[in-house]
Scaffold this active site. Structure first.
Site, PDB file in Angstrom:
ATOM      1  N   ASP B  14       0.433   2.678   9.152  1.00 49.64           N
ATOM      2  CA  ASP B  14       0.611   1.820   7.979  1.00 49.64           C
ATOM      3  C   ASP B  14       1.661   0.768   8.308  1.00 49.64           C
ATOM      4  OD1 ASP B  14       0.401   0.905   5.291  1.00 49.64           O
ATOM      5  OD2 ASP B  14       2.229   1.992   4.793  1.00 49.64           O
ATOM      6  N   SER B  15       1.655  -0.275   7.523  1.00 44.68           N
ATOM      7  CA  SER B  15       2.663  -1.312   7.708  1.00 44.68           C
ATOM      8  C   SER B  15       4.048  -0.827   7.288  1.00 44.68           C
ATOM      9  CB  SER B  15       2.291  -2.539   6.877  1.00 44.68           C
ATOM     10  OG  SER B  15       2.235  -2.188   5.517  1.00 44.68           O
ATOM     11  N   TYR B  46       2.894  -6.591   5.828  1.00 41.45           N
ATOM     12  CA  TYR B  46       1.927  -7.339   6.620  1.00 41.45           C
ATOM     13  C   TYR B  46       1.255  -8.442   5.787  1.00 41.45           C
ATOM     14  CZ  TYR B  46       1.857  -4.103  10.653  1.00 41.45           C
ATOM     15  OH  TYR B  46       2.182  -3.366  11.776  1.00 41.45           O
ATOM     16  N   GLY B  47       1.140  -8.195   4.486  1.00 42.96           N
ATOM     17  CA  GLY B  47       0.383  -9.069   3.596  1.00 42.96           C
ATOM     18  C   GLY B  47       0.555 -10.569   3.819  1.00 42.96           C
ATOM     19  N   CYS B  77      -3.661   1.307   5.368  1.00 47.27           N
ATOM     20  CA  CYS B  77      -3.090   0.056   4.873  1.00 47.27           C
ATOM     21  C   CYS B  77      -4.268  -0.874   4.619  1.00 47.27           C
ATOM     22  CB  CYS B  77      -2.169  -0.516   5.951  1.00 47.27           C
ATOM     23  SG  CYS B  77      -1.647  -2.225   5.663  1.00 47.27           S
ATOM     24  N   ASN B  78      -4.339  -1.411   3.406  1.00 49.18           N
ATOM     25  CA  ASN B  78      -5.484  -2.252   3.053  1.00 49.18           C
ATOM     26  C   ASN B  78      -5.551  -3.509   3.911  1.00 49.18           C
ATOM     27  OD1 ASN B  78      -6.973  -1.358   0.377  1.00 49.18           O
ATOM     28  ND2 ASN B  78      -4.862  -0.690   0.249  1.00 49.18           N
ATOM     29  N   THR B  79      -4.388  -4.140   4.136  1.00 48.59           N
ATOM     30  CA  THR B  79      -4.352  -5.377   4.906  1.00 48.59           C
ATOM     31  C   THR B  79      -4.837  -5.139   6.335  1.00 48.59           C
ATOM     32  OG1 THR B  79      -2.426  -6.019   3.596  1.00 48.59           O
ATOM     33  CG2 THR B  79      -2.857  -7.278   5.588  1.00 48.59           C
ATOM     34  N   GLU B 156       8.909   0.575  -4.147  1.00 51.78           N
ATOM     35  CA  GLU B 156       9.895   0.653  -3.063  1.00 51.78           C
ATOM     36  C   GLU B 156      11.307   0.869  -3.601  1.00 51.78           C
ATOM     37  OE1 GLU B 156       9.297  -2.517  -0.224  1.00 51.78           O
ATOM     38  OE2 GLU B 156       7.646  -1.369   0.644  1.00 51.78           O
ATOM     39  N   CYS B 188      -4.178  -0.445  -3.220  1.00 48.23           N
ATOM     40  CA  CYS B 188      -2.948  -0.567  -2.427  1.00 48.23           C
ATOM     41  C   CYS B 188      -2.363   0.831  -2.354  1.00 48.23           C
ATOM     42  CB  CYS B 188      -1.957  -1.518  -3.107  1.00 48.23           C
ATOM     43  SG  CYS B 188      -0.311  -1.503  -2.369  1.00 48.23           S
ATOM     44  N   THR B 189      -1.949   1.238  -1.159  1.00 49.47           N
ATOM     45  CA  THR B 189      -1.517   2.628  -0.989  1.00 49.47           C
ATOM     46  C   THR B 189      -0.197   2.938  -1.714  1.00 49.47           C
ATOM     47  OG1 THR B 189      -0.720   1.959   1.206  1.00 49.47           O
ATOM     48  CG2 THR B 189      -2.802   3.130   1.116  1.00 49.47           C
ATOM     49  N   HIS B 190       0.497   1.903  -2.201  1.00 49.22           N
ATOM     50  CA  HIS B 190       1.694   2.149  -3.011  1.00 49.22           C
ATOM     51  C   HIS B 190       1.358   2.560  -4.452  1.00 49.22           C
ATOM     52  CE1 HIS B 190       3.796  -0.132   0.142  1.00 49.22           C
ATOM     53  NE2 HIS B 190       4.932   0.310  -0.353  1.00 49.22           N
TER      54      HIS B 190
END
Lengths: 273, 273
Positions: B14-15, B46-47, B77-79, B156, B188-190
């Site tokens: 993941d980023s 990364y976005g 990570c989606n990006t 975050e 989004c994984t968040h």
């Protein structure tokens, strides 16, 4: 060559009509895919038959689907999955998907308290297939298994709701009601047709898992993974075959799938007495 | 040889820390599997980065996981999934799973009215990845996409509930509230960490789809399909790596996963200004 591969259908087999609940979900979740279905209505049910016979019959259906050049085979029958899946995966060079593992995995995903109920035919419950699959994936799980012999006859008779059905379902499922299950696997492809009544009986806090829904999801994942998805914009022309009376099959399939079905009869070797 | 293969871990990249929501579900749904996680916290997010940079960074993480002899790679990570998945599947001889398709497929499975909402970072929404994936599978679907920039900073900062969070979520999601969506993809994984608040805001009739849950389910299906499942009874020894400050990573990971995490720092090439 690539185009030819993309046009190939998904083959679905079942001992009879129950697998049509899987077909219905495949049609809904994968509306661009063509399906070739064969139901062994002549020799249904498989449940009470000896292992070797189930094996031989299922392989006959597999050979029929292979003759239609399918790109994947879905064994939409718990009994046939338990008996043949492993060997079929070894022997065929196309993907083969059964109905037991997708249901078991979805239950592991869905449960919060690790208490999972399983209902199915006598044969499926006695085979311990779901319990084995659940433990294989997740280890520590409390599994409550129960055979529900009255359910398939209800579905085959088209009795899906009403006071009598509710009473039979409630009485049959009673042994599970004292468990702490938060998830209940409908371990027979006929049972989703009784899902509203079953949900009503077990209450809204128990999450029902339908093999058909979960199997269709896995078919979608494997098609993507193997890059076998159909990307045509034409309406798929599904094909249906039955080994027994096609008039009865057509009536049931048309009703369940909500679209006109005309099956073709396929001859198979006779039923051993 | 077979035994060696069975002992190999699942690699997750993941980023940053968001992919830990996927790890949490992998640990729950596949408790017998070992996980090696690398979060590129040094170069997160990364976005906003250019395509080539995302590609180069993601390949660095993939190479790191390959050096650990993993049996499968999950791009959590989606990006990174949008940019690298296709190429990674071509170039690697182990299975590679992204987070976009599993979420899209689960939404198609879950929706009844074919109106699906998607929320994600600006980059993910602008890439149209979910819309493309949804249309690829299901054709006629109404998709409502919305970027939710305030959500990642909330997560975050560890702000996951309370009046202020609820107000921000309600205000951000408002444009979707006039849609007929019955299913909402947390793209989004968040976002799963805000799921209770989001559910409260959209109401109980909207079914939330979490990439982490669905990706873990597909990992389970592909492991089974490829016969790569770990069947050991020993407790898995997961490994965590981060490219940035491991103290912050450890605190977040320990809190989210509910078990002590001590990550090892990995050096990567510097951040281009």
């Amino acid at each position: 060559m690539e185009v030819m591969i993309m046009k190939r259908a998904i083959g679905v087999l079942d001992s009879g009509v129950g697998g049509l609940t899987v077909v219905k979900e495949l049609m809904r979740q994968l509306p661009k895919e063509e399906i070739i279905y064969i139901g062994d209505t002549e020799r249904c049910p498989y449940g009470p038959r000896p292992h070797d016979e189930i094996e031989a019959y299922t392989w006959e259906l597999i050979e029929f689907l292979l003759s239609k050049n399918v790109k994947m085979i879905v064994i939409a029958c718990n009994t046939a999955t338990a008996v043949v899946l492993k060997e079929a995966r070894k022997r065929l060079n196309i993907p083969v998907i059964g109905v037991i593992d997708p249901g078991a995995r979805a239950a592991v995903k869905g449960t919060r308290n690790k208490h999972i109920g399983v209902i199915g035919t006598k044969m499926t419950i006695e085979s311990n297939s779901y319990e084995t699959a659940l433990r294989h994936v997740a280890g520590e799980i409390d599994v409550y298994s129960l055979a529900c012999p009255p359910f398939v006859p209800l579905v085959e008779a088209g009795e899906l709701d009403g006071e009598r059905v509710r009473a039979i379902v409630a009485e049959t499922i009673r042994p599970l009601q004292s468990s702490e299950m938060d998830t209940l696997i409908l371990g027979c492809t006929h049972y989703p047709l009784l899902a509203p009544v079953i949900q009503d009986v077990v209450g809204p806090d128990v999450h029902l898992i339908s093999s058909g829904d979960e199997t269709a999801l896995e078919v979608a994942a494997i098609l993507d993974f193997k890059e076998l998805e159909n990307d045509l914009d034409t309406v798929p022309a599904h094909q249906f075959y039955a080994t027994g009376d096609v008039v009865i099959f057509d009536r049931l399939a048309t009703e369940w799938l909500g679209q006109p079905v005309r099956a073709e009869k396929v001859e198979v070797s006779g039923v051993d007495a």
